[in-house]
Design a protein around this motif. Structure first.
Motif, mmCIF file in Angstrom:
data_model
loop_
_atom_site.group_PDB
_atom_site.id
_atom_site.type_symbol
_atom_site.label_atom_id
_atom_site.label_comp_id
_atom_site.label_asym_id
_atom_site.label_seq_id
_atom_site.Cartn_x
_atom_site.Cartn_y
_atom_site.Cartn_z
ATOM 1 N N THR A 174 0.835 -1.204 0.000
ATOM 2 C CA THR A 174 0.000 0.000 0.000
ATOM 3 C C THR A 174 0.865 1.247 0.000
ATOM 4 O O THR A 174 0.577 2.212 -0.707
ATOM 5 C CB THR A 174 -0.924 -0.006 1.233
ATOM 6 N N ARG A 175 1.936 1.237 0.781
ATOM 7 C CA ARG A 175 2.838 2.403 0.803
ATOM 8 C C ARG A 175 3.448 2.641 -0.573
ATOM 9 O O ARG A 175 3.482 3.778 -1.074
ATOM 10 C CB ARG A 175 3.937 2.204 1.838
ATOM 11 N N ARG A 176 3.926 1.559 -1.218
ATOM 12 C CA ARG A 176 4.534 1.720 -2.541
ATOM 13 C C ARG A 176 3.519 2.270 -3.537
ATOM 14 O O ARG A 176 3.841 3.133 -4.361
ATOM 15 C CB ARG A 176 5.081 0.379 -3.029
ATOM 16 N N LEU A 177 2.294 1.764 -3.460
ATOM 17 C CA LEU A 177 1.266 2.213 -4.388
ATOM 18 C C LEU A 177 0.949 3.689 -4.204
ATOM 19 O O LEU A 177 0.784 4.431 -5.169
ATOM 20 C CB LEU A 177 0.006 1.369 -4.218
ATOM 21 N N MET A 178 0.876 4.139 -2.948
ATOM 22 C CA MET A 178 0.590 5.555 -2.694
ATOM 23 C C MET A 178 1.695 6.450 -3.251
ATOM 24 O O MET A 178 1.436 7.546 -3.748
ATOM 25 C CB MET A 178 0.426 5.809 -1.194
ATOM 26 N N HIS A 179 2.916 5.984 -3.186
ATOM 27 C CA HIS A 179 4.031 6.764 -3.744
ATOM 28 C C HIS A 179 3.959 6.819 -5.262
ATOM 29 O O HIS A 179 4.523 7.739 -5.879
ATOM 30 C CB HIS A 179 5.366 6.171 -3.297
ATOM 31 N N GLU A 180 3.268 5.881 -5.879
ATOM 32 C CA GLU A 180 3.109 5.909 -7.327
ATOM 33 C C GLU A 180 1.858 6.678 -7.746
ATOM 34 O O GLU A 180 1.796 7.234 -8.838
ATOM 35 C CB GLU A 180 3.072 4.476 -7.875
ATOM 36 N N VAL A 181 0.847 6.717 -6.868
ATOM 37 C CA VAL A 181 -0.386 7.433 -7.180
ATOM 38 C C VAL A 181 -0.217 8.940 -7.030
ATOM 39 O O VAL A 181 -0.674 9.718 -7.871
ATOM 40 C CB VAL A 181 -1.540 6.925 -6.273
ATOM 41 N N PHE A 182 0.469 9.356 -5.957
ATOM 42 C CA PHE A 182 0.553 10.779 -5.634
ATOM 43 C C PHE A 182 1.925 11.352 -5.950
ATOM 44 O O PHE A 182 2.952 10.684 -5.790
ATOM 45 C CB PHE A 182 0.255 11.006 -4.150
ATOM 46 N N TYR A 183 1.943 12.607 -6.370
ATOM 47 C CA TYR A 183 3.206 13.326 -6.547
ATOM 48 C C TYR A 183 3.790 13.702 -5.195
ATOM 49 O O TYR A 183 4.978 13.545 -4.952
ATOM 50 C CB TYR A 183 2.968 14.580 -7.393
ATOM 51 N N ASP A 184 2.937 14.195 -4.311
ATOM 52 C CA ASP A 184 3.362 14.609 -2.968
ATOM 53 C C ASP A 184 2.815 13.605 -1.959
ATOM 54 O O ASP A 184 1.605 13.494 -1.765
ATOM 55 C CB ASP A 184 2.839 16.013 -2.660
ATOM 56 N N THR A 185 3.712 12.878 -1.305
ATOM 57 C CA THR A 185 3.282 11.902 -0.297
ATOM 58 C C THR A 185 3.798 12.283 1.089
ATOM 59 O O THR A 185 3.953 11.417 1.956
ATOM 60 C CB THR A 185 3.769 10.496 -0.663
ATOM 61 N N SER A 186 4.004 13.564 1.322
ATOM 62 C CA SER A 186 4.500 14.004 2.624
ATOM 63 C C SER A 186 3.508 13.709 3.744
ATOM 64 O O SER A 186 3.876 13.643 4.916
ATOM 65 C CB SER A 186 4.816 15.506 2.587
ATOM 66 N N TRP A 187 2.231 13.512 3.394
ATOM 67 C CA TRP A 187 1.181 13.214 4.368
ATOM 68 C C TRP A 187 1.170 11.763 4.823
ATOM 69 O O TRP A 187 0.510 11.401 5.788
ATOM 70 C CB TRP A 187 -0.191 13.522 3.750
ATOM 71 N N LEU A 188 1.897 10.892 4.121
ATOM 72 C CA LEU A 188 1.772 9.448 4.332
ATOM 73 C C LEU A 188 2.647 8.987 5.498
ATOM 74 O O LEU A 188 3.707 8.398 5.313
ATOM 75 C CB LEU A 188 2.142 8.694 3.051
ATOM 76 N N ASP A 189 2.188 9.247 6.736
ATOM 77 C CA ASP A 189 2.883 8.720 7.906
ATOM 78 C C ASP A 189 2.319 7.346 8.249
ATOM 79 O O ASP A 189 1.394 6.837 7.600
ATOM 80 C CB ASP A 189 2.754 9.682 9.090
ATOM 81 N N ASP A 190 2.856 6.714 9.281
ATOM 82 C CA ASP A 190 2.455 5.353 9.623
ATOM 83 C C ASP A 190 0.984 5.269 10.014
ATOM 84 O O ASP A 190 0.298 4.289 9.681
ATOM 85 C CB ASP A 190 3.322 4.820 10.762
ATOM 86 N N GLU A 191 0.488 6.277 10.727
ATOM 87 C CA GLU A 191 -0.908 6.247 11.162
ATOM 88 C C GLU A 191 -1.855 6.287 9.972
ATOM 89 O O GLU A 191 -2.831 5.525 9.905
ATOM 90 C CB GLU A 191 -1.187 7.435 12.088
ATOM 91 N N ARG A 192 -1.583 7.170 9.001
ATOM 92 C CA ARG A 192 -2.447 7.256 7.828
ATOM 93 C C ARG A 192 -2.327 6.010 6.967
ATOM 94 O O ARG A 192 -3.294 5.565 6.368
ATOM 95 C CB ARG A 192 -2.107 8.508 7.042
ATOM 96 N N LEU A 193 -1.140 5.448 6.884
ATOM 97 C CA LEU A 193 -0.954 4.222 6.112
ATOM 98 C C LEU A 193 -1.812 3.099 6.687
ATOM 99 O O LEU A 193 -2.493 2.381 5.949
ATOM 100 C CB LEU A 193 0.514 3.815 6.119
ATOM 101 N N ARG A 194 -1.808 2.942 8.003
ATOM 102 C CA ARG A 194 -2.608 1.892 8.630
ATOM 103 C C ARG A 194 -4.097 2.140 8.433
ATOM 104 O O ARG A 194 -4.870 1.204 8.219
ATOM 105 C CB ARG A 194 -2.260 1.791 10.112
ATOM 106 N N SER A 195 -4.502 3.397 8.493
ATOM 107 C CA SER A 195 -5.901 3.740 8.261
ATOM 108 C C SER A 195 -6.309 3.399 6.835
ATOM 109 O O SER A 195 -7.396 2.852 6.590
ATOM 110 C CB SER A 195 -6.135 5.226 8.545
ATOM 111 N N LEU A 196 -5.450 3.704 5.883
ATOM 112 C CA LEU A 196 -5.711 3.384 4.483
ATOM 113 C C LEU A 196 -5.838 1.882 4.269
ATOM 114 O O LEU A 196 -6.769 1.403 3.631
ATOM 115 C CB LEU A 196 -4.566 3.911 3.608
ATOM 116 N N PHE A 197 -4.892 1.149 4.821
ATOM 117 C CA PHE A 197 -4.882 -0.301 4.646
ATOM 118 C C PHE A 197 -6.140 -0.927 5.251
ATOM 119 O O PHE A 197 -6.758 -1.818 4.661
ATOM 120 C CB PHE A 197 -3.620 -0.876 5.292
ATOM 121 N N THR A 198 -6.546 -0.420 6.400
ATOM 122 C CA THR A 198 -7.774 -0.898 7.041
ATOM 123 C C THR A 198 -8.987 -0.662 6.156
ATOM 124 O O THR A 198 -9.846 -1.546 5.978
ATOM 125 C CB THR A 198 -7.982 -0.196 8.396
ATOM 126 N N GLU A 199 -9.071 0.530 5.565
ATOM 127 C CA GLU A 199 -10.224 0.839 4.717
ATOM 128 C C GLU A 199 -10.206 0.017 3.438
ATOM 129 O O GLU A 199 -11.247 -0.471 2.982
ATOM 130 C CB GLU A 199 -10.256 2.325 4.375
#
Length: 294
Positions: A174-199
């Motif tokens: 999921t982290r790798r995919l977000m880095h490919e989807v977005f130009y700016d991934t400065s928001w992608l900390d561990d808490e948001r990553l876990r929230s994304l994966f859960t959803e």
């Protein structure tokens, strides 16, 4: 060939858009309608000429919330969870692009829509372009007035971007995919990553994604060599730094569809509605409101 095709699909998990990019106000009323016996959930907001917002693979109608307020000022927006995604039914089908074209046409017929414009993102762009192609080829579909293709899949890539874990089965994937989807991934900390994966896991659409990606007929549904047949006025909108479907594909769409216009968003990845919201809304609104060329 199959690997190249899969990598060109641009799997888009935009559940990240709302919590990360922010959204204002409560979502519209969730409505339902039966299409081919399946329950389809959708938003229906605004008034005026009908515009259908068609989401991408692994996505849902809420990913459009960021642009819906502005686009609905002068248009009636129909925003479905496509079959197999979001809150809509998820039958065990061999999903293909034609599946989604058929459901989109029937969805419009059930709502008694006489004509509409299509705004399709990623896989939604492929679906929308194929819908327009089918009309141009004499298909008996609900007519469309204009077509907007946003970082659209559907063309073969010579050098496809490497995409890992397309079905988002791990945190790392999921982290790798977000880095490919977005130009700016400065928001992608561990808490948001876990929230994304859960959803993502909670959407229960993994069968749909797997079925679509493994369908052998997708190669025959690519649009290479067919774009010149599309007669619908078209806007091609693209993130210049899209790492999933390169900007060159946007140039190919614009060059291949007669009279198509191309707009590029700088410092933007695969999701212009999220990363360049105001610019995206401005470009799409201006196009939808412009007079079609004679």
């Amino acid at each position: 060939m199959r690997g190249k095709l899969f990598c060109s699909l641009a799997l888009l998990f935009c559940a990240c858009v709302s919590p990360v990019m922010g959204q204002t106000g409560a979502p519209p009323e969730d409505k339902t309608i039966l299409v081919f016996g399946q329950t389809i959930h959708y938003f229906d907001v605004g008034s005026g000429p009908v515009v259908v917002l068609v989401h991408g693979l692994g996505d849902h109608k809420e990913s459009w919330l960021r642009v819906m307020g502005a686009l609905s000022k002068d248009h009636r927006l129909l925003v479905p969870d496509q079959i197999g995604f979001g809150k809509s039914d998820k039958p065990l089908l061999d999903y293909s692009v034609q599946t989604y074209v058929d459901f989109l046409d029937e969805f419009l017929r059930k709502l008694k829509v006489e004509r509409a414009s299509l705004v399709g993102e990623s896989l939604g762009g492929w679906i929308s372009a194929m819908y327009a192609l089918e009309i141009s080829s004499g298909g008996n579909l609900v007519p469309i007035e204009k077509l907007v293709l946003v970082d659209a899949a559907g063309l073969q890539q010579d050098k496809p971007a490497p995409v890992a874990d397309l079905n988002a089965s791990t945190l790392a994937g999921t982290r790798r995919l977000m880095h490919e989807v977005f130009y700016d991934t400065s928001w992608l900390d561990d808490e948001r990553l876990r929230s994304l994966f859960t959803e993502i896991i909670g959407r229960n659409d993994r069968y749909t994604v797997h079925s679509f990606l493994s369908n052998p007929i997708l190669g025959d549904e690519r649009l290479d060599g067919k774009l010149a047949q599309i007669k619908t006025p078209t806007l091609v909108a693209w993130g210049r730094e899209d790492a999933l479907i390169p900007f060159a594909s946007g140039e190919r769409y614009a060059a291949g569809i007669p009279g198509a216009r191309l707009v590029a968003f700088d410092k933007c990845g695969h999701v212009p509605p999220a990363e360049k919201t105001q610019e995206f809304v401005g470009a799409v609104t201006a196009f939808l409101d412009s007079a079609a060329a004679p």
